[in-house]
Motif scaffolding. Structure first.
Motif, PDB file in Angstrom:
ATOM      1  N   HIS A   1       0.856  -1.183   0.000  1.00  0.00           N
ATOM      2  CA  HIS A   1       0.000   0.000   0.000  1.00  0.00           C
ATOM      3  C   HIS A   1       0.892   1.233   0.000  1.00  0.00           C
ATOM      4  O   HIS A   1       2.082   1.163   0.341  1.00  0.00           O
ATOM      5  N   VAL A   2       0.317   2.352  -0.405  1.00  0.00           N
ATOM      6  CA  VAL A   2       1.062   3.610  -0.469  1.00  0.00           C
ATOM      7  C   VAL A   2       0.746   4.430   0.772  1.00  0.00           C
ATOM      8  O   VAL A   2      -0.419   4.681   1.093  1.00  0.00           O
ATOM      9  N   SER A   3       1.788   4.844   1.478  1.00  0.00           N
ATOM     10  CA  SER A   3       1.614   5.657   2.678  1.00  0.00           C
ATOM     11  C   SER A   3       1.032   7.014   2.308  1.00  0.00           C
ATOM     12  O   SER A   3       1.575   7.713   1.447  1.00  0.00           O
ATOM     13  N   PRO A   4      -0.110   7.417   2.911  1.00  0.00           N
ATOM     14  CA  PRO A   4      -0.743   8.694   2.538  1.00  0.00           C
ATOM     15  C   PRO A   4       0.163   9.900   2.761  1.00  0.00           C
ATOM     16  O   PRO A   4       0.149  10.844   1.979  1.00  0.00           O
ATOM     17  N   GLY A   5       0.971   9.889   3.825  1.00  0.00           N
ATOM     18  CA  GLY A   5       1.801  11.046   4.124  1.00  0.00           C
ATOM     19  C   GLY A   5       3.057  11.106   3.282  1.00  0.00           C
ATOM     20  O   GLY A   5       3.297  12.058   2.532  1.00  0.00           O
ATOM     21  N   ALA A   6       3.873  10.063   3.376  1.00  0.00           N
ATOM     22  CA  ALA A   6       5.169  10.069   2.699  1.00  0.00           C
ATOM     23  C   ALA A   6       5.076   9.670   1.240  1.00  0.00           C
ATOM     24  O   ALA A   6       5.990   9.931   0.463  1.00  0.00           O
ATOM     25  N   GLY A   7       3.986   9.017   0.850  1.00  0.00           N
ATOM     26  CA  GLY A   7       3.853   8.559  -0.528  1.00  0.00           C
ATOM     27  C   GLY A   7       4.730   7.369  -0.847  1.00  0.00           C
ATOM     28  O   GLY A   7       4.930   7.027  -2.014  1.00  0.00           O
ATOM     29  N   LYS A   8       5.272   6.716   0.180  1.00  0.00           N
ATOM     30  CA  LYS A   8       6.133   5.555  -0.019  1.00  0.00           C
ATOM     31  C   LYS A   8       5.295   4.288  -0.165  1.00  0.00           C
ATOM     32  O   LYS A   8       4.200   4.180   0.385  1.00  0.00           O
ATOM     33  N   THR A   9       5.829   3.329  -0.905  1.00  0.00           N
ATOM     34  CA  THR A   9       5.175   2.032  -1.048  1.00  0.00           C
ATOM     35  C   THR A   9       5.646   1.124   0.078  1.00  0.00           C
ATOM     36  O   THR A   9       6.852   0.893   0.243  1.00  0.00           O
ATOM     37  N   ILE A  10       4.686   0.604   0.850  1.00  0.00           N
ATOM     38  CA  ILE A  10       5.000  -0.182   2.046  1.00  0.00           C
ATOM     39  C   ILE A  10       4.311  -1.535   1.934  1.00  0.00           C
ATOM     40  O   ILE A  10       3.154  -1.625   1.511  1.00  0.00           O
ATOM     41  N   ILE A  11       5.021  -2.582   2.327  1.00  0.00           N
ATOM     42  CA  ILE A  11       4.452  -3.922   2.247  1.00  0.00           C
ATOM     43  C   ILE A  11       3.409  -4.126   3.345  1.00  0.00           C
ATOM     44  O   ILE A  11       3.538  -3.604   4.461  1.00  0.00           O
ATOM     45  N   ASN A  12       2.365  -4.872   3.019  1.00  0.00           N
ATOM     46  CA  ASN A  12       1.311  -5.188   3.987  1.00  0.00           C
ATOM     47  C   ASN A  12       1.716  -6.428   4.779  1.00  0.00           C
ATOM     48  O   ASN A  12       1.185  -7.515   4.577  1.00  0.00           O
ATOM     49  N   ASP A  13       2.666  -6.291   5.684  1.00  0.00           N
ATOM     50  CA  ASP A  13       3.005  -7.457   6.498  1.00  0.00           C
ATOM     51  C   ASP A  13       2.031  -7.554   7.672  1.00  0.00           C
ATOM     52  O   ASP A  13       1.205  -6.668   7.910  1.00  0.00           O
ATOM     53  N   PHE A  14       2.128  -8.654   8.408  1.00  0.00           N
ATOM     54  CA  PHE A  14       1.155  -8.920   9.470  1.00  0.00           C
ATOM     55  C   PHE A  14       1.249  -7.931  10.630  1.00  0.00           C
ATOM     56  O   PHE A  14       0.392  -7.938  11.518  1.00  0.00           O
ATOM     57  N   GLN A  15       2.255  -7.075  10.657  1.00  0.00           N
ATOM     58  CA  GLN A  15       2.320  -6.063  11.714  1.00  0.00           C
ATOM     59  C   GLN A  15       1.111  -5.136  11.665  1.00  0.00           C
ATOM     60  O   GLN A  15       0.680  -4.619  12.702  1.00  0.00           O
ATOM     61  N   TRP A  16       0.555  -4.923  10.445  1.00  0.00           N
ATOM     62  CA  TRP A  16      -0.596  -4.035  10.318  1.00  0.00           C
ATOM     63  C   TRP A  16      -1.845  -4.628  10.964  1.00  0.00           C
ATOM     64  O   TRP A  16      -2.785  -3.894  11.289  1.00  0.00           O
ATOM     65  N   LEU A  17      -1.866  -5.928  11.176  1.00  0.00           N
ATOM     66  CA  LEU A  17      -3.013  -6.546  11.845  1.00  0.00           C
ATOM     67  C   LEU A  17      -3.000  -6.295  13.348  1.00  0.00           C
ATOM     68  O   LEU A  17      -3.984  -6.580  14.038  1.00  0.00           O
ATOM     69  N   LEU A  18      -1.901  -5.767  13.866  1.00  0.00           N
ATOM     70  CA  LEU A  18      -1.801  -5.478  15.299  1.00  0.00           C
ATOM     71  C   LEU A  18      -2.247  -4.061  15.631  1.00  0.00           C
ATOM     72  O   LEU A  18      -2.425  -3.723  16.804  1.00  0.00           O
ATOM     73  N   VAL A  19      -2.422  -3.231  14.601  1.00  0.00           N
ATOM     74  CA  VAL A  19      -2.779  -1.827  14.807  1.00  0.00           C
ATOM     75  C   VAL A  19      -4.291  -1.717  14.990  1.00  0.00           C
ATOM     76  O   VAL A  19      -5.062  -2.375  14.279  1.00  0.00           O
ATOM     77  N   ASP A  20      -4.728  -0.876  15.944  1.00  0.00           N
ATOM     78  CA  ASP A  20      -6.172  -0.744  16.158  1.00  0.00           C
ATOM     79  C   ASP A  20      -6.817  -0.046  14.963  1.00  0.00           C
ATOM     80  O   ASP A  20      -6.159   0.643  14.181  1.00  0.00           O
ATOM     81  N   GLN A  21      -8.129  -0.205  14.846  1.00  0.00           N
ATOM     82  CA  GLN A  21      -8.832   0.219  13.641  1.00  0.00           C
ATOM     83  C   GLN A  21      -8.789   1.729  13.435  1.00  0.00           C
ATOM     84  O   GLN A  21      -8.768   2.205  12.298  1.00  0.00           O
TER      85      GLN A  21
END
Length: 488
Positions: free
Chosen positions: A101-121
């Protein structure tokens, strides 16, 4: 593969064991894009190189179907790269963009690893709409069920993941699916794989802990314990999620309606290794629960109007599909038709091309369902051969004597047509004004023709009569010759 064959390399990322480079051209025609993982100097000559070589050998030993499945759920090494006789890295297929996915702020392309499943909604919502579906526990369960399904696939082939962590698994949505990373470090039973460097600190396993540890090798049971931590932490996101352990299983029990999920995950985290379920058992529980919360399409029935037909004629395929947003109808000889269920809710006609079953694939954001029709036998239209007999042979035709005589008689006949003579036009004989004389002179040829018409007609009639007389003489039979009798 030789290092010199890789071409131009662009740095992508750097990890603890090596650096990953994007390749400007793929060294393997089976993959459109590939990357090269170059091992750091301190890794060369260690067990990491041995495991990388074993990973390539394992993939080479698989059937084409298993190899395709492995490539679908992992970034598995395809070949080792050598500099001289030393293995210095591996080449792997590049991860599909759906796992980024593309980071809205930095505009960088970041992989969707399972760490994102630990972040609250709430924090996920700030990253954009691509993570909205993670608010559904059904979607999270489906991702975790996919994770455990891959683990079961590997365990049935005696492959041990070893270092399970949130960074080593990526996910994509629509439909939810996972991709295992850093597969060049997996171990292969029954050969032992030491736990050194194979356990992320927050994924400590009881039997691998202690001084000295009760066990020094990773195996299927250590994989299951770490998987229990993955399920517990991903289902209870928010502050402290990365540190949750067996004592926090009560949090899961309050979220999932079916208590068997909490009980099974609790068994995964048991200190007693014999109580831990297999990956197959854990998958069955997660899959059953996720299906009740987020299900792929259902195909209740599928059929064809005829199982025998001629090539090129239409076969009507009927179906009963619910919950699908898109579909594909496939068949022998490359038949591949996109199905719009809003236009064809109960079926459609397709051209019969070759003998075999037709396959309907219905999809939605939770997955896909595939069902086949009965076999359709396709026949060629038989060739029609008409035997036309040869015409009878006709012999030579004898010439007609009278016709020959006529041709000889006419050989000397010649018809002559007198030339037309245009009389001169004398303008002085015409009673016309003087000023018209030049104009009349211009009309001289036409006037002469009109004045001489009667003469020309008479001459042509005379010529025709002469021709008729000569033809009559030529066709008149000759008088019979008189016979003279001679006395004997």
């Amino acid at each position: 593969m030789k290092l010199s064959q890789l071409g131009v390399m662009t740095p992508l990322a750097k990890g603890g064991a090596g650096e990953v480079f994007d390749l400007d051209r793929s060294p393997d025609s089976a993959f459109p894009h590939m990357v090269y993982k170059a091992y750091l100097p301190e890794v060369l000559g260690t067990d990491a190189i041995k495991f990388a070589e074993q990973a390539v050998e394992f993939r080479d030993s698989l059937s084409p179907a298993d190899k395709a499945e492995l490539d679908a759920f992992s970034a598995w090494p395809v070949d080792v790269v050598k500099d001289g006789r030393t293995t210095v890295g591996v080449i792997m297929p590049r991860i599909d963009r759906e796992f980024f996915h593309v980071s809205p702020g930095a505009g960088k392309t970041i992989i969707n690893d399972f760490q994102w499943l630990l972040v609250d909604q709430a924090k996920l919502r700030s990253r954009g709409t691509q993570f909205d579906d993670l608010s559904s526990f059904g979607v999270r369960l489906r991702l975790l069920a996919n994770f455990v399904h891959v683990l079961d696939w590997l365990h049935r082939r005696r492959v041990i993941v070893g270092d399970i962590s949130f960074r080593n698994v990526a996910f994509a949505m629509n439909p939810p699916r996972v991709k295992f990373l850093d597969c060049d470090g997996f171990a292969f039973a029954p050969a032992s794989a030491t736990a050194t460097g194979r356990t992320t600190p927050t994924f400590a396993v009881p039997e691998l802990s202690g001084n000295p540890p009760h066990q020094r090798t990773v195996d299927e049971q250590t994989d299951i314990y770490k998987t229990g931590l993955v399920v517990l932490r991903c289902m209870t996101p928010g502050p402290g999620a990365t540190q949750r352990a067996a004592k926090d299983i009560r949090l899961l029990a309050g979220l999932v309606p079916d208590q068997i999920v909490a009980a099974t995950v609790g068994d995964c985290l048991a200190v007693d290794r014999s109580q831990r379920p297999t990956a197959a058992s854990l998958y069955a529980v997660l899959q059953s629960q996720s299906a009740s919360l987020s299900s792929p399409p259902t195909i209740a029935a599928i059929d064809v109007d005829s199982t025998k037909c001629l090539r090129g004629t239409d076969v009507i395929v009927t179906w009963d599909v619910t919950g699908a947003v898109a579909g594909t109808l496939r068949g022998p000889s490359g038949l591949d038709i996109t199905v719009d269920f809003s236009k064809f809710p109960t079926g459609m006609a397709v051209p019969a091309q070759a003998t075999g079953p037709l396959e309907l694939i219905a999809t939605n954001k939770y997955g896909s369902t595939t069902v086949q029709t009965p076999w359709v036998r396709v026949f060629e239209l038989p060739a029609v051969i008409i035997d036309v007999p040869r015409p009878p042979k006709i012999g030579p035709i004898s010439p007609l004597a009278p016709l020959d005589e006529l041709q000889r008689s006419l050989s000397g006949v010649r018809v002559e047509t007198p030339a037309l003579v245009m009389p001169a036009l004398n303008a002085a004989n015409l009673d016309l004004p003087v000023w018209l004389a030049p104009e009349v002179q211009k009309l001289r040829p036409a006037t002469a023709l009109v004045e001489s018409f009667d003469g020309v007609r008479d001459e042509m009639l005379a010529g025709g009569r002469a021709l008729s007389e000569r033809l009559g003489q030529a066709l008149r039979p000759a008088p019979p010759r008189s016979r003279r009798w001679r006395r004997s």
